[in-house]
Design an enzyme around this catalytic site. Structure first.
Site, PDB file in Angstrom:
ATOM      1  N   LYS A   1      49.142  48.432  50.121  1.00  0.00           N
ATOM      2  CA  LYS A   1      50.192  47.403  50.008  1.00  0.00           C
ATOM      3  C   LYS A   1      50.246  46.953  48.561  1.00  0.00           C
ATOM      4  CE  LYS A   1      50.396  42.961  50.206  1.00  0.00           C
ATOM      5  NZ  LYS A   1      51.449  42.748  49.180  1.00  0.00           N
TER       6      LYS A   1
ATOM      7  N   GLY B   1      42.670  40.673  44.009  1.00  0.00           N
ATOM      8  CA  GLY B   1      43.572  39.539  43.876  1.00  0.00           C
ATOM      9  C   GLY B   1      42.782  38.276  43.595  1.00  0.00           C
TER      10      GLY B   1
ATOM     11  N   THR C   1      42.900  34.071  47.947  1.00  0.00           N
ATOM     12  CA  THR C   1      43.437  35.047  48.905  1.00  0.00           C
ATOM     13  C   THR C   1      42.319  35.957  49.417  1.00  0.00           C
ATOM     14  OG1 THR C   1      45.464  35.016  47.609  1.00  0.00           O
ATOM     15  CG2 THR C   1      45.297  36.710  49.278  1.00  0.00           C
ATOM     16  N   GLY C   2      41.385  36.287  48.546  1.00  0.00           N
ATOM     17  CA  GLY C   2      40.254  37.125  48.955  1.00  0.00           C
ATOM     18  C   GLY C   2      39.506  36.518  50.137  1.00  0.00           C
TER      19      GLY C   2
ATOM     20  N   GLU D   1      37.733  42.377  44.871  1.00  0.00           N
ATOM     21  CA  GLU D   1      37.742  42.285  43.395  1.00  0.00           C
ATOM     22  C   GLU D   1      38.578  41.055  43.075  1.00  0.00           C
ATOM     23  OE1 GLU D   1      36.349  44.448  41.186  1.00  0.00           O
ATOM     24  OE2 GLU D   1      35.500  45.630  42.806  1.00  0.00           O
TER      25      GLU D   1
ATOM     26  N   CYS E   1      42.233  40.127  35.052  1.00  0.00           N
ATOM     27  CA  CYS E   1      41.176  39.403  35.761  1.00  0.00           C
ATOM     28  C   CYS E   1      39.972  39.141  34.861  1.00  0.00           C
ATOM     29  CB  CYS E   1      40.753  40.180  36.982  1.00  0.00           C
ATOM     30  SG  CYS E   1      40.368  41.895  36.594  1.00  0.00           S
TER      31      CYS E   1
ATOM     32  N   GLU F   1      40.489  29.465  36.949  1.00  0.00           N
ATOM     33  CA  GLU F   1      41.224  30.571  36.323  1.00  0.00           C
ATOM     34  C   GLU F   1      42.671  30.149  36.045  1.00  0.00           C
ATOM     35  OE1 GLU F   1      42.265  33.979  38.832  1.00  0.00           O
ATOM     36  OE2 GLU F   1      41.522  35.298  37.261  1.00  0.00           O
TER      37      GLU F   1
HETATM   38  P1  NAD Z   1      47.020  37.178  45.005  1.00  0.00           P
HETATM   39  O1  NAD Z   1      45.680  36.853  45.546  1.00  0.00           O
HETATM   40  O2  NAD Z   1      48.092  36.174  45.092  1.00  0.00           O
HETATM   41  O3  NAD Z   1      47.611  38.482  45.711  1.00  0.00           O
HETATM   42  C1  NAD Z   1      46.906  39.712  45.718  1.00  0.00           C
HETATM   43  C2  NAD Z   1      47.490  40.591  46.809  1.00  0.00           C
HETATM   44  O4  NAD Z   1      47.185  39.986  48.063  1.00  0.00           O
HETATM   45  C3  NAD Z   1      49.016  40.728  46.770  1.00  0.00           C
HETATM   46  O5  NAD Z   1      49.369  42.048  47.143  1.00  0.00           O
HETATM   47  C4  NAD Z   1      49.465  39.731  47.820  1.00  0.00           C
HETATM   48  O6  NAD Z   1      50.720  40.065  48.387  1.00  0.00           O
HETATM   49  C5  NAD Z   1      48.351  39.877  48.857  1.00  0.00           C
HETATM   50  N1  NAD Z   1      48.188  38.746  49.769  1.00  0.00           N
HETATM   51  C6  NAD Z   1      48.574  37.445  49.596  1.00  0.00           C
HETATM   52  N2  NAD Z   1      48.231  36.710  50.683  1.00  0.00           N
HETATM   53  C7  NAD Z   1      47.611  37.553  51.548  1.00  0.00           C
HETATM   54  C8  NAD Z   1      47.024  37.394  52.841  1.00  0.00           C
HETATM   55  N3  NAD Z   1      47.004  36.216  53.466  1.00  0.00           N
HETATM   56  N4  NAD Z   1      46.472  38.480  53.433  1.00  0.00           N
HETATM   57  C9  NAD Z   1      46.462  39.679  52.813  1.00  0.00           C
HETATM   58  N5  NAD Z   1      47.011  39.897  51.592  1.00  0.00           N
HETATM   59  C10 NAD Z   1      47.575  38.850  50.962  1.00  0.00           C
HETATM   60  O7  NAD Z   1      46.751  37.671  43.516  1.00  0.00           O
HETATM   61  P2  NAD Z   1      47.834  38.025  42.411  1.00  0.00           P
HETATM   62  O8  NAD Z   1      48.450  36.720  42.010  1.00  0.00           O
HETATM   63  O9  NAD Z   1      48.697  39.156  42.867  1.00  0.00           O
HETATM   64  O10 NAD Z   1      46.918  38.601  41.221  1.00  0.00           O
HETATM   65  C11 NAD Z   1      46.256  37.788  40.325  1.00  0.00           C
HETATM   66  C12 NAD Z   1      44.820  37.578  40.758  1.00  0.00           C
HETATM   67  O11 NAD Z   1      44.187  38.822  40.951  1.00  0.00           O
HETATM   68  C13 NAD Z   1      44.002  36.837  39.717  1.00  0.00           C
HETATM   69  O12 NAD Z   1      43.160  35.900  40.348  1.00  0.00           O
HETATM   70  C14 NAD Z   1      43.171  37.958  39.094  1.00  0.00           C
HETATM   71  O13 NAD Z   1      41.979  37.510  38.501  1.00  0.00           O
HETATM   72  C15 NAD Z   1      42.929  38.831  40.263  1.00  0.00           C
HETATM   73  N6  NAD Z   1      42.607  40.201  39.840  1.00  0.00           N
HETATM   74  C16 NAD Z   1      41.319  40.657  39.976  1.00  0.00           C
HETATM   75  C17 NAD Z   1      40.991  41.938  39.537  1.00  0.00           C
HETATM   76  C18 NAD Z   1      39.568  42.466  39.636  1.00  0.00           C
HETATM   77  O14 NAD Z   1      39.366  43.657  39.439  1.00  0.00           O
HETATM   78  N7  NAD Z   1      38.591  41.630  39.924  1.00  0.00           N
HETATM   79  C19 NAD Z   1      41.970  42.745  38.963  1.00  0.00           C
HETATM   80  C20 NAD Z   1      43.262  42.253  38.851  1.00  0.00           C
HETATM   81  C21 NAD Z   1      43.575  40.970  39.303  1.00  0.00           C
END
Ligand code: NAD
Length: 512
Positions: free
Chosen positions: A192, A245, A249-250, A267, A301, A401
């Site tokens: 996704k 993400g 959300t994680g 991650e 990230c 963050e």
């Molecule tokens: P996000 O947590 O908003 O979304 C991440 C993904 O999760 C998206 O595809 C989103 O549609 C999905 N999502 C949202 N709600 C969900 C739910 N309830 N159930 C399942 N999936 C859901 O993150 P973002 O805003 O897209 O990205 C930015 C974040 O990602 C920052 O916190 C960044 O640090 C982190 N990030 C981490 C890494 C890493 O390797 N550690 C890499 C890139 C980004």
């Protein structure tokens, strides 16, 4: 030496092309069920493509297709066959690298220079890395020291269907980081992509089809996380979830996945410390620290968002930073000479603005050495490179963050101090140490609670090196051998033989 010349923006010319309509790849077919959505470019706010946001039904069908493909086709493939497909895919992406570059920059707002020189070539390299890596072996032979005359085989078996959830900031690379190791390990996958930046993942879907992956082995969807991401995390047919993400959300994904028993790798976000000692090579450390925080306008990230500088060099260091920031090119990110990326979504821009003004109201000093007004496209989403000083650990902005081009500056006196400030966070994704003293660097690096520590560098990624977080920054690792093993489960086959004398002793525990 500057390699690029700044060109003025011509607001009357389209800055971003239109890429047409994208569908989802499900069971080897491109499907249109779901809601049509316009993708808006953060470069200038224009509509650049239409995508279909997959609905619940399509998502369940993608999972069913991946499940069937795993049992009926994929389990029979060899490691070499799977790697050959990945290699073919890498060549197809390479052939179209210019399109991928345009798509990635138009959709995320990252500079075309960054997409051309980093995001797209690294995605291709990482596909190739997994297509050719030799560390992963599907089996390993062992002896059992307790039972002479017996042998064992350990198999690294695939898990089944992987549910992969990708964020908006580095769309193609993050997709590849999940796809390639999961495929090498013998799994099928439902990916996704983010509803905001799905274009390169959906372009990759076309190339997956062209490369000849059997129908259903790779399914790629665009869609809302709270609906279809949640379905993927909960589905009993999804054997493992690989999520990248935010930490918030994680936690939701972990919760949803716990409705069954499945492996979850997370991650997550970061607030990464970047420690500069007074014996650092200053010019390099300043450049590296700017690169650490302002690349991709801080929407990475691992961005080095907490600068922790020795007190004797803090003033000079910040002045050198300001001078270099003032010379950055703010402009249209689709032009090669532009240095600053846009902010990918208007929501994210609002969040950055709110956090910085909250910091300001708490007494933090906001330094913005570059005026971007009139230089960046007026209808796009932009925030200037920002330094926050007068910070202590109690300020929210030093703990949370921001995910934008904003760095906090704190100072330290002793090595002990530096380590304490660095670890004074719930996150633990990445960090850096700048010093000419290698022994000190190793000593400090070994005490930092983070999954990656760069010494005299920042951001450099290797597909051979596992990546992931300590503390609230995650569970599990991505990339490297460890990244492949995350997508496996071990099976132990115990070989005894009929003449084994120990049998009599063992069976005698029960049988007279
Ligand atoms: P996000 O947590 O908003 O979304 C991440 C993904 O999760 C998206 O595809 C989103 O549609 C999905 N999502 C949202 N709600 C969900 C739910 N309830 N159930 C399942 N999936 C859901 O993150 P973002 O805003 O897209 O990205 C930015 C974040 O990602 C920052 O916190 C960044 O640090 C982190 N990030 C981490 C890494 C890493 O390797 N550690 C890499 C890139 C980004």
């Amino acid at each position: 030496m500057r390699l690029f010349v700044h060109l003025p923006i011509k607001e009357d010319e389209p800055m971003v092309q239109n890429f047409g309509k994208y569908q989802n790849l499900v069971g080897g077919e491109f499907v249109s069920e779901g809601r049509e959505k316009d993708i808006v470019s953060p470069v200038d706010g224009s509509k650049i493509a239409k995508v279909i946001l997959a609905n619940a039904e399509v998502t369940k069908r993608a999972i069913d297709e991946a499940h069937d493909a795993f049992y009926h086709k994929w389990l029979k493939t060899t490691l070499l066959e799977r790697k050959t497909l990945l290699d073919r895919l890498s060549n197809l992406v390479q052939e179209k690298s210019e399109l991928y570059t345009q798509l990635e920059s138009a959709n995320t707002g990252k500079t075309i220079r960054q997409s051309t020189l980093m995001d797209i070539p690294l995605a291709i390299d990482h596909l190739r890395y997994f297509a050719h890596e030799t560390e992963f072996k599907e089996t390993r032979e062992i002896l059992h020291p307790e039972y002479p005359g017996t042998t064992g085989t350990i198999q690294y078996a695939p898990l089944g269907v992987i549910g992969a959830i990708v964020p908006w900031n580095v769309p193609l690379m993050m997709t590849v980081w999940k796809l390639a190791p999961a495929i090498v390990a013998g799994n099928t996958i439902v990916i996704k992509s983010s509803q905001f930046t799905p274009l390169t993942a959906l372009e990759l879907a076309k190339d997956i089809d062209r490369a000849g992956f059997p129908a259903g082995t790779v399914n790629i969807l665009a869609g809302e996380g709270s609906t279809i991401g949640d379905i993927i995390a909960r589905s009993p047919k999804v054997n493992a979830v690989s999520f990248t993400g935010s930490t918030a959300t994680g936690k939701k994904v972990l919760n949803a996945a716990s409705s069954g028993v499945k492996k979850v790798t997370l991650e997550l976000g970061g607030k990464s410390p970047n420690i500069v000692f007074d014996d650092a090579e200053l010019e390099t450390a300043v450049k590296g620290s700017l690169f650490g925080i302002y690349l991709n306008s801080g929407q990475l990230c691992e961005s080095g968002s907490r600068l922790i500088i020795h007190k004797d060099i803090r003033k000079k260091f910040v002045e050198m930073m300001q001078e270099k920031i003032s010379r950055l090119n703010a402009g249209n990110p689709m032009q090669f000479e532009t240095d600053l990326s846009a902010i990918t979504t208007s929501d994210q821009l609002d969040k950055i603005r709110e956090m910085v003004s909250q910091g300001e109201s708490e007494g933090v000093k906001v330094i913005q050495p570059l005026n971007i007004e009139g230089k960046v496209p007026s209808s796009g989403f932009y925030f200037p490179p920002t330094i926050l000083s007068g910070i202590d650990g109690r300020h929210t902005i030093a703990m949370e963050e921001i995910f934008g081009p904003v760095v906090t500056v704190q100072e330290f006196e002793s090595e002990e101090d530096a380590v304490r400030i660095a670890n004074d966070t719930n996150y633990g994704l990445a960090s850096a140490v700048w010093t000419k003293n290698n022994e000190k660097a190793r000593r400090v690096a070994s005490r930092i609670e983070a999954g990656t520590v760069w010494v005299n560098d920042y951001h450099l990624l290797s597909a051979a090196a596992p990546r992931g977080g300590f503390k609230d920054s995650g569970i599990g690792r991505e990339l490297g051998l460890e990244g492949i093993l995350e997508f496996t489960q071990t099976r132990h086959i115990f070989f005894s033989n009929t003449e084994n004398a120990l049998k009599e002793i063992a069976y005698g525990l029960l049988l007279p």
